[in-house]
Motif scaffolding. Structure first.
Motif, PDB file in Angstrom:
ATOM      1  N   GLU A  60       3.730  -2.096 -13.081  1.00 36.32           N
ATOM      2  CA  GLU A  60       4.028  -0.860 -12.356  1.00 36.32           C
ATOM      3  C   GLU A  60       2.882   0.128 -12.571  1.00 36.32           C
ATOM      4  O   GLU A  60       2.525   0.444 -13.698  1.00 36.32           O
ATOM      5  CB  GLU A  60       5.350  -0.249 -12.833  1.00 36.32           C
ATOM      6  CG  GLU A  60       6.554  -1.180 -12.697  1.00 36.32           C
ATOM      7  CD  GLU A  60       6.845  -1.576 -11.260  1.00 36.32           C
ATOM      8  OE1 GLU A  60       6.515  -0.791 -10.340  1.00 36.32           O
ATOM      9  OE2 GLU A  60       7.404  -2.675 -11.048  1.00 36.32           O
TER      10      GLU A  60
ATOM     11  N   ALA B 136       6.999  -2.293  -1.054  1.00 39.63           N
ATOM     12  CA  ALA B 136       8.067  -3.287  -0.955  1.00 39.63           C
ATOM     13  C   ALA B 136       7.634  -4.453  -0.079  1.00 39.63           C
ATOM     14  O   ALA B 136       7.926  -5.624  -0.384  1.00 39.63           O
ATOM     15  CB  ALA B 136       9.334  -2.648  -0.395  1.00 39.63           C
TER      16      ALA B 136
ATOM     17  N   THR C 101       4.251   2.931  -5.902  1.00 42.66           N
ATOM     18  CA  THR C 101       5.510   3.569  -6.270  1.00 42.66           C
ATOM     19  C   THR C 101       6.679   2.860  -5.598  1.00 42.66           C
ATOM     20  O   THR C 101       6.553   2.330  -4.496  1.00 42.66           O
ATOM     21  CB  THR C 101       5.514   5.042  -5.845  1.00 42.66           C
ATOM     22  OG1 THR C 101       5.357   5.119  -4.420  1.00 42.66           O
ATOM     23  CG2 THR C 101       4.377   5.799  -6.508  1.00 42.66           C
ATOM     24  N   ARG C 102       7.820   2.886  -6.235  1.00 43.16           N
ATOM     25  CA  ARG C 102       9.011   2.242  -5.679  1.00 43.16           C
ATOM     26  C   ARG C 102       9.464   2.911  -4.385  1.00 43.16           C
ATOM     27  O   ARG C 102      10.132   2.284  -3.561  1.00 43.16           O
ATOM     28  CB  ARG C 102      10.153   2.285  -6.707  1.00 43.16           C
ATOM     29  CG  ARG C 102      10.001   1.262  -7.826  1.00 43.16           C
ATOM     30  CD  ARG C 102      10.278  -0.137  -7.305  1.00 43.16           C
ATOM     31  NE  ARG C 102      10.282  -1.134  -8.375  1.00 43.16           N
ATOM     32  CZ  ARG C 102      10.564  -2.420  -8.185  1.00 43.16           C
ATOM     33  NH1 ARG C 102      10.851  -2.855  -6.969  1.00 43.16           N
ATOM     34  NH2 ARG C 102      10.542  -3.261  -9.197  1.00 43.16           N
TER      35      ARG C 102
END
Length: 349
Positions: free
Chosen positions: A233, A211, A204-205
């Protein structure tokens, strides 16, 4: 009915085994001090004459007296409990971290209250604040809260320790895993097997560790221009891996780097159901080395994250802060590759 002979003082009681146990008034009488002096001694307060304190401890031992944990917390203003907030308690990696934290905390006389934010970024901050009201401190495991909000949140939670998240310059102690190094080495492993088109099933972002993985893969791509990396994604759970199967097949890749082992296992199941042979047709890697990663068919190649050690290190930082000593420098652990049957040579063109 006979009356009390001690002027209304609480009578001694007996434990389930029959031992005589005195109350605080009986301890005070035996030691020849006031009840308030007994309270100060048993709750660790200073300012009591050492000779009197020793008499109190001897009397308490003779009578088998122990202060009520609830009363002790009210007197000291401490609960001897620390909250741990996790994004997903169903994830075995967070369970391992909790195991490391709870065992280390118990050794120091603390208990752990666990709160699961269920990957709800909007609710995570309020959960952390509510648990802090009930505990002496908070450990945030891989918080999903955006950096700016997290920087505003942590001062309201102090003492606080971060796991798998850092706030440089804030002074908040943290311990973390070098996810960038792990994902780069997994990618290098696949490249060494001849794979030239590789997919990354992203988390998930909101995940800071996702990241970091993306940063690691960006560095890998710069160093290996002959490798084509495709980002898909996905998410963080088994269902996310299953749902990504068709997109993986459409991407025409020969290998997949999954965000974690749960995503990898979900993908493995979905591909197997579609008749895809792993690793002959597609190689798959996970990340974390959760307990059942070695028992899938085929066994999952992954990067082992020492989650229990990470939890123990988090508690070391927290214990230092609670004790009023420097927590030490932030620490980053490096994962180890576990090469198993889910990865193999790239299929012939």
């Amino acid at each position: 009915m006979t009356g009390s002979t001690d002027g209304g003082a609480a009578p001694a009681v007996r434990s389930p085994r029959g031992e005589r146990r005195g109350g605080i008034l009986e301890v005070a009488r035996l030691a020849g001090v006031s009840a308030s002096t007994v309270s100060r001694v048993v709750n660790g307060r200073t300012g009591v004459d050492p000779v009197l304190a020793e008499r109190v401890r001897d009397a308490a031992a003779e009578l088998g007296y122990r202060a009520s944990p609830l009363a002790r917390s009210l007197v000291l203003g401490r609960t001897q409990t620390v909250a741990v907030v996790v994004p997903d308690l169903a994830n075995p990696s967070f369970q391992g971290m909790l195991h490391g934290i709870t065992r280390a905390a118990a050794h120091d006389g603390y208990r752990v209250l666990v709160a699961d934010s269920a990957e709800d970024v909007d609710d995570e901050a309020s959960i952390a604040r509510e648990t802090r009201m009930r505990c002496d401190a908070v450990i945030l495991c891989a918080p999903r809260t955006p950096t700016e909000t997290l920087a505003e949140l942590t001062p309201t939670l102090e003492p606080v320790v971060l796991v798998n998240r850092t706030l440089p310059g804030s002074g908040v102690p943290s311990v973390a895993i070098d996810y960038a190094d792990g994902i780069e080495r997994l990618a290098a492993h696949l490249a060494g097997l001849g794979h030239r088109r590789i997919a990354y099933l992203a988390g998930t972002r909101a995940s800071a560790s996702d990241a970091v993985r993306r940063d690691g893969l960006a560095r890998f791509a710069l160093a290996h221009p002959e490798i084509s990396l495709v980002t898909i994604e996905a998410g963080v759970g088994l269902a996310d891996g299953e749902q990504a199967a068709d997109e993986v097949l459409a991407a025409d890749v020969s290998a997949v780097l999954a965000f974690n082992d749960l995503v990898a296992v979900g993908l493995l199941r979905a591909l197997t159901e579609r008749g895809v042979d792993v690793p002959r047709d597609i190689s798959i890697t996970g990340f974390d080395d959760i307990p059942f990663a070695a028992y899938t068919t085929p066994a999952l190649t992954t990067a082992e994250v020492p989650v229990e050690a990470l939890g123990a290190l988090a508690w070391q930082r927290m214990a230092a802060v609670l004790g009023g000593t420097p927590p030490g420098v932030d620490e980053v652990l490096v994962p180890e590759l576990r090469l198993r049957g889910s990865t193999g040579p790239a299929p012939a063109e």
